[in-house]
Write a protein that holds these residues in place. Structure first.
Motif, PDB file in Angstrom:
ATOM      1  N   TYR A  38       0.828  -1.205   0.000  1.00 32.51           N
ATOM      2  CA  TYR A  38       0.000   0.000   0.000  1.00 32.51           C
ATOM      3  C   TYR A  38       0.863   1.255   0.000  1.00 32.51           C
ATOM      4  O   TYR A  38       1.740   1.419   0.836  1.00 32.51           O
ATOM      5  CB  TYR A  38      -0.921   0.013   1.218  1.00 32.51           C
ATOM      6  CG  TYR A  38      -2.153  -0.828   1.014  1.00 32.51           C
ATOM      7  CD1 TYR A  38      -3.248  -0.319   0.309  1.00 32.51           C
ATOM      8  CD2 TYR A  38      -2.236  -2.121   1.494  1.00 32.51           C
ATOM      9  CE1 TYR A  38      -4.371  -1.084   0.091  1.00 32.51           C
ATOM     10  CE2 TYR A  38      -3.352  -2.901   1.286  1.00 32.51           C
ATOM     11  CZ  TYR A  38      -4.429  -2.369   0.581  1.00 32.51           C
ATOM     12  OH  TYR A  38      -5.539  -3.131   0.357  1.00 32.51           O
ATOM     13  N   GLN A  73      -5.703  10.673   3.816  1.00 32.44           N
ATOM     14  CA  GLN A  73      -5.103  11.149   2.573  1.00 32.44           C
ATOM     15  C   GLN A  73      -5.740  12.448   2.071  1.00 32.44           C
ATOM     16  O   GLN A  73      -5.406  12.925   0.994  1.00 32.44           O
ATOM     17  CB  GLN A  73      -5.143  10.053   1.516  1.00 32.44           C
ATOM     18  CG  GLN A  73      -6.508   9.709   0.972  1.00 32.44           C
ATOM     19  CD  GLN A  73      -6.483   8.424   0.157  1.00 32.44           C
ATOM     20  OE1 GLN A  73      -5.801   7.470   0.478  1.00 32.44           O
ATOM     21  NE2 GLN A  73      -7.231   8.407  -0.942  1.00 32.44           N
ATOM     22  N   LEU A  97      -7.757  -3.834  -1.493  1.00 37.92           N
ATOM     23  CA  LEU A  97      -8.588  -2.640  -1.424  1.00 37.92           C
ATOM     24  C   LEU A  97      -7.845  -1.434  -1.988  1.00 37.92           C
ATOM     25  O   LEU A  97      -6.629  -1.326  -1.814  1.00 37.92           O
ATOM     26  CB  LEU A  97      -8.967  -2.346   0.030  1.00 37.92           C
ATOM     27  CG  LEU A  97      -9.967  -3.302   0.688  1.00 37.92           C
ATOM     28  CD1 LEU A  97     -10.092  -2.975   2.174  1.00 37.92           C
ATOM     29  CD2 LEU A  97     -11.317  -3.189   0.026  1.00 37.92           C
ATOM     30  N   ALA A  98      -8.580  -0.577  -2.645  1.00 38.85           N
ATOM     31  CA  ALA A  98      -8.011   0.693  -3.106  1.00 38.85           C
ATOM     32  C   ALA A  98      -8.873   1.824  -2.564  1.00 38.85           C
ATOM     33  O   ALA A  98     -10.103   1.707  -2.530  1.00 38.85           O
ATOM     34  CB  ALA A  98      -7.980   0.738  -4.626  1.00 38.85           C
ATOM     35  N   ILE A  99      -8.243   2.889  -2.102  1.00 37.20           N
ATOM     36  CA  ILE A  99      -8.973   4.038  -1.545  1.00 37.20           C
ATOM     37  C   ILE A  99      -8.662   5.252  -2.403  1.00 37.20           C
ATOM     38  O   ILE A  99      -7.500   5.673  -2.512  1.00 37.20           O
ATOM     39  CB  ILE A  99      -8.566   4.304  -0.072  1.00 37.20           C
ATOM     40  CG1 ILE A  99      -8.858   3.071   0.782  1.00 37.20           C
ATOM     41  CG2 ILE A  99      -9.336   5.499   0.482  1.00 37.20           C
ATOM     42  CD1 ILE A  99      -7.676   2.253   1.143  1.00 37.20           C
ATOM     43  N   THR A 153      -4.779   5.424  -2.532  1.00 36.70           N
ATOM     44  CA  THR A 153      -3.982   4.494  -1.724  1.00 36.70           C
ATOM     45  C   THR A 153      -4.291   3.086  -2.202  1.00 36.70           C
ATOM     46  O   THR A 153      -5.458   2.689  -2.232  1.00 36.70           O
ATOM     47  CB  THR A 153      -4.317   4.626  -0.227  1.00 36.70           C
ATOM     48  OG1 THR A 153      -4.014   5.950   0.195  1.00 36.70           O
ATOM     49  CG2 THR A 153      -3.509   3.633   0.600  1.00 36.70           C
ATOM     50  N   ALA A 154      -3.265   2.351  -2.586  1.00 35.84           N
ATOM     51  CA  ALA A 154      -3.488   1.008  -3.114  1.00 35.84           C
ATOM     52  C   ALA A 154      -2.169   0.273  -3.243  1.00 35.84           C
ATOM     53  O   ALA A 154      -1.099   0.897  -3.243  1.00 35.84           O
ATOM     54  CB  ALA A 154      -4.162   1.085  -4.491  1.00 35.84           C
ATOM     55  N   THR A 155      -2.256  -1.045  -3.330  1.00 36.70           N
ATOM     56  CA  THR A 155      -1.076  -1.792  -3.751  1.00 36.70           C
ATOM     57  C   THR A 155      -0.874  -1.507  -5.232  1.00 36.70           C
ATOM     58  O   THR A 155      -1.826  -1.173  -5.943  1.00 36.70           O
ATOM     59  CB  THR A 155      -1.265  -3.303  -3.556  1.00 36.70           C
ATOM     60  OG1 THR A 155      -2.437  -3.706  -4.252  1.00 36.70           O
ATOM     61  CG2 THR A 155      -1.419  -3.658  -2.096  1.00 36.70           C
ATOM     62  N   THR A 192       0.461   5.684  -1.044  1.00 37.33           N
ATOM     63  CA  THR A 192      -0.488   6.748  -1.359  1.00 37.33           C
ATOM     64  C   THR A 192       0.101   7.674  -2.418  1.00 37.33           C
ATOM     65  O   THR A 192       1.240   8.129  -2.278  1.00 37.33           O
ATOM     66  CB  THR A 192      -0.832   7.548  -0.094  1.00 37.33           C
ATOM     67  OG1 THR A 192      -1.402   6.653   0.866  1.00 37.33           O
ATOM     68  CG2 THR A 192      -1.836   8.650  -0.394  1.00 37.33           C
TER      69      THR A 192
END
Lengths: 216, 212
Positions: free
Chosen positions: A89, B203, B33-35, A101-103, A91
């Motif tokens: 993860y 964020q 998961l993605a934010i 925000t993610a892998t 950002t």
């Protein structure tokens, strides 16, 4: 890593010289040309290493050399390489109020093509060490994958590749042999995908191991 | 000559079969998961003081769409409320209109694959401007919002709506939207979702107020 690669390089050259000295000069033949197909492992350097830090064994290289005079050869190299790495993860902040925000998965896919000149110290021997210089370019695609999103840029570049290696015949008169080579590659390529960072002048080291076919 | 042809055939075949551009490991990206968030950079959140979170979540799953108040939905709403308090926002006085309203949608699956931002407005549980005190108004984005073209992997959408500054063309604007994506592709717990809500706020540090 650099020490290991240096040791490999020195070993190739010394082994070639040593093996070439212990048999009569009449054994063997000097090819008029030869072709190589090698498995290519890439070690990224500098800014390129910050983009993808993993050494990558995903690559192939096809080359042809034509001996012009003595040990002097000219030819070509074309290939295919990919370096890739999964990151946890992270950002990414955009300038317009976006944030993600993610892998993510980063990879660069490249197709190198170069003209090559090389000098074989003892081209008629069973082990024929050489030094060479490749001049040409690459087509590169830099990809940043997040879920099903694929952010990418494509770029062409100019590249220089000094190389040391050896062609090793399987027998004194065998057309077939092995290729072991090591090179440093400098390119004018760049990456502009990651948090507004620009990585310029991508560089890498390559270790090539493969087959060679010699034409009499 | 035959050897040469054989050499090029073999190397060509090997190269062609091995030259996949996309690494095989990249397939696992959908499991995480993605934010994704976006906010209106033209406003100052310090100009706002109070907020209210919708009392239920709009659950969108084709014909099964509904307004839900399951323990999971309430935990989600509670987490958003807590994050707003942590940023200095407070509940409005009794009977007063809040400065900011927050609508929440959970999208499980749909049969179409292309959406425009805001298509989920009007589903059961997505509270209308009228419910928030602006009958006859519509919603609007002052910026191009965070959105995806397919919600089939499970998504939570959070919209923060500006009730303090309705526009002259009868719209109330979404000043921040967040989406948390990937909920149905792997075994994500409620805790993962709540942490993702925290991350959505983290964020977006611009969401804070010291207004009294």
């Amino acid at each position: 890593m650099k020490k290991i690669l240096l040791i490999i390089t020195v070993f190739i050259l010394l082994a070639g010289l040593a093996m070439s000295q212990d048999k009569p000069a009449s054994l063997g033949f000097k090819p008029s040309s030869y072709y190589t197909f090698s498995w290519n492992t890439t070690f990224t350097m500098g800014d390129f290493n910050k983009w993808v830090g993993n050494a990558s064994p995903a690559g192939f290289d096809l080359g042809g050399r034509y001996l012009i005079k003595g040990g002097l050869a000219a030819g070509f190299n074309i290939g295919w390489q990919r370096v890739s790495q999964m990151y946890g993860y992270q950002t990414y902040i955009g300038p317009d109020g976006t944030a993600l925000t993610a892998t993510n998965y980063r990879f660069t896919w490249l197709v190198p093509f170069q003209g090559v000149i090389a000098y074989h110290f003892i081209p008629d021997r069973m082990v024929s060490p050489y030094v060479g210089l490749g001049i040409g370019g690459d087509y590169m695609e830099h990809h940043l994958l997040v879920q099903e999103y694929d952010l990418y840029r494509t770029r062409w570049d100019f590249s220089l590749t000094p190389e040391v290696g050896a062609v090793i015949k399987f027998g004194y008169f065998s057309q077939w042999g092995a290729l072991v080579a090591f090179n440093y590659k400098y390119t004018t390529n760049k990456i502009e995908l990651y948090n507004d960072r620009i990585s310029k002048n991508l560089q890498m080291l390559n270790l090539k191991v493969g087959l060679s076919l010699m034409i009499r | 000559m035959k050897t040469k042809i054989l050499f090029f055939l073999l190397t060509g075949l090997l190269a062609a079969t091995a030259c996949s551009k996309y690494p095989p490991e990249s397939g696992r990206l959908l499991e995480d998961l993605a934010i994704y968030t976006k906010y209106d950079i033209t406003i100052n959140f310090n100009d706002y003081k109070t907020f209210a979170v919708a009392p239920s979540v709009a659950y969108i799953n084709g014909k099964d769409s509904a307004s839900i108040t399951t323990p999971e939905a309430m935990a989600l709403l509670s987490q958003i409320s807590q994050d707003m308090h942590n940023r200095g926002f407070t509940a409005p006085a009794a009977g007063a209109k809040p400065d900011l309203a927050i609508n929440v949608s959970a999208i499980k699956n749909t049969n179409t694959t292309v959406y425009s931002p805001g298509w989920y407005w009007g589903y059961p549980g997505y509270y209308s401007p009228g419910w928030w005190g602006y009958p006859g108004y519509g919603y609007g984005y002052p910026y191009y919002p965070a959105y995806v073209t397919s919600y089939s992997t499970g998504t939570v959408l959070i919209d923060m709506i500006d009730l303090k500054n309705p526009t002259s063309d009868h719209k109330v604007m979404v000043r921040w939207n967040a989406l948390i994506r990937g909920l149905l592709t792997s075994s994500h717990s409620l805790d993962d979702v709540l942490k993702s809500v925290d991350q959505a706020f983290k964020q977006t540090p611009a969401i804070k107020t010291t207004s009294k």
